[in-house]
Design a protein around this motif. Structure first.
Motif, short mmCIF file in Angstrom:
data_model
loop_
_atom_site.label_atom_id
_atom_site.label_comp_id
_atom_site.label_asym_id
_atom_site.label_seq_id
_atom_site.Cartn_x
_atom_site.Cartn_y
_atom_site.Cartn_z
N TRP A 36 -21.80 35.50 40.33
CA TRP A 36 -23.01 34.69 40.50
C TRP A 36 -23.68 34.45 39.15
N ARG A 37 -23.74 35.48 38.30
CA ARG A 37 -24.37 35.32 37.00
C ARG A 37 -23.57 34.38 36.11
N ILE A 38 -22.25 34.42 36.20
CA ILE A 38 -21.44 33.50 35.41
C ILE A 38 -21.70 32.06 35.83
N ALA A 39 -21.82 31.84 37.12
CA ALA A 39 -22.06 30.48 37.61
C ALA A 39 -23.46 29.99 37.25
N ARG A 40 -24.45 30.88 37.26
CA ARG A 40 -25.84 30.47 37.07
C ARG A 40 -26.39 30.79 35.69
N GLY A 41 -25.63 31.49 34.86
CA GLY A 41 -26.15 31.92 33.57
C GLY A 41 -26.69 30.78 32.74
N PRO A 42 -27.91 30.90 32.25
CA PRO A 42 -28.48 29.79 31.49
C PRO A 42 -27.83 29.61 30.11
N THR A 43 -27.32 30.68 29.52
CA THR A 43 -26.71 30.55 28.19
C THR A 43 -25.28 31.08 28.21
N ASN A 44 -24.56 30.74 27.17
CA ASN A 44 -23.20 31.25 27.05
C ASN A 44 -23.18 32.76 26.86
N ALA A 45 -24.21 33.30 26.20
CA ALA A 45 -24.27 34.75 26.01
C ALA A 45 -24.43 35.46 27.36
N ASP A 46 -25.23 34.91 28.26
CA ASP A 46 -25.37 35.49 29.60
C ASP A 46 -24.03 35.48 30.33
N ARG A 47 -23.34 34.40 30.19
CA ARG A 47 -22.03 34.31 30.85
C ARG A 47 -21.03 35.30 30.26
N MET A 48 -21.09 35.48 28.94
CA MET A 48 -20.17 36.42 28.30
C MET A 48 -20.49 37.85 28.71
N LEU A 49 -21.75 38.19 28.78
CA LEU A 49 -22.12 39.54 29.23
C LEU A 49 -21.69 39.78 30.66
N LEU B 55 -8.18 43.80 26.42
CA LEU B 55 -8.44 42.35 26.44
C LEU B 55 -9.92 42.04 26.49
N ALA B 56 -10.68 42.83 27.23
CA ALA B 56 -12.13 42.61 27.30
C ALA B 56 -12.77 42.83 25.94
N ALA B 57 -12.32 43.84 25.21
CA ALA B 57 -12.87 44.08 23.88
C ALA B 57 -12.53 42.94 22.93
N VAL B 58 -11.30 42.47 22.98
CA VAL B 58 -10.89 41.36 22.11
C VAL B 58 -11.68 40.10 22.46
N THR B 59 -11.89 39.87 23.74
CA THR B 59 -12.66 38.70 24.17
C THR B 59 -14.08 38.75 23.64
N ALA B 60 -14.70 39.91 23.71
CA ALA B 60 -16.08 40.05 23.22
C ALA B 60 -16.15 39.81 21.71
N VAL B 61 -15.21 40.36 20.97
CA VAL B 61 -15.20 40.17 19.52
C VAL B 61 -14.98 38.70 19.17
N THR B 62 -14.09 38.05 19.88
CA THR B 62 -13.82 36.64 19.64
C THR B 62 -15.05 35.79 19.93
N PHE B 63 -15.73 36.09 21.03
CA PHE B 63 -16.93 35.33 21.37
C PHE B 63 -18.00 35.50 20.29
N VAL B 64 -18.21 36.71 19.85
CA VAL B 64 -19.24 36.96 18.84
C VAL B 64 -18.88 36.27 17.53
N ARG B 65 -17.64 36.33 17.12
CA ARG B 65 -17.24 35.69 15.87
C ARG B 65 -17.41 34.18 15.95
N ARG B 66 -17.04 33.59 17.09
CA ARG B 66 -17.19 32.13 17.22
C ARG B 66 -18.66 31.74 17.32
N ALA B 67 -19.45 32.50 18.05
CA ALA B 67 -20.87 32.19 18.17
C ALA B 67 -21.57 32.38 16.84
N TRP B 68 -21.19 33.41 16.08
CA TRP B 68 -21.82 33.67 14.79
C TRP B 68 -21.48 32.55 13.81
#
Length: 93
Positions: free
Chosen positions: A21-34, A69-82
């Motif tokens: 539900w949070r992924i579908a309704r998340g207002p930001t990409n960071a909310d969806r990633m969390l 995979l979850a750890a790699v995904t989080a690192v990739t998201f942070v690097r791309r967002a940064w």
């Protein structure tokens, strides 16, 4: 004891639905990633519980791979967002 493991697994499945539900309704990409990180952790927990309840050692291996995979995904998201925030900051100067 297997009943307790299965009961906790069902509870974690309900938490997984809340994450969807949070992924579908998340207002930001960071909310969806969390929420995706929460879902990954929940799936790892469910797999570990089912591995213990059903004596399936292969499920532990799958849980380990998903955790990595979850750890790699989080690192990739942070690097791309940064990097995108740095690029948008440079354009303002």
């Amino acid at each position: 004891m297997q009943f307790v493991f299965l009961l906790v697994a069902v509870f974690l499945l309900l938490n997984l639905m809340a994450g969807l539900w949070r992924i579908a309704r998340g207002p930001t990409n960071a909310d969806r990633m969390l929420a995706a990180q929460l879902m990954g952790t929940t799936v790892v927990g469910i797999l570990l519980l089912l591995a213990q309840a059903g004596a399936m050692p292969a499920a532990r291996d799958v849980a380990l791979v998903l955790a990595l995979l979850a750890a790699v995904t989080a690192v990739t998201f942070v690097r791309r967002a940064w990097s995108s925030s740095e690029e948008s900051g440079r354009g303002r100067d």
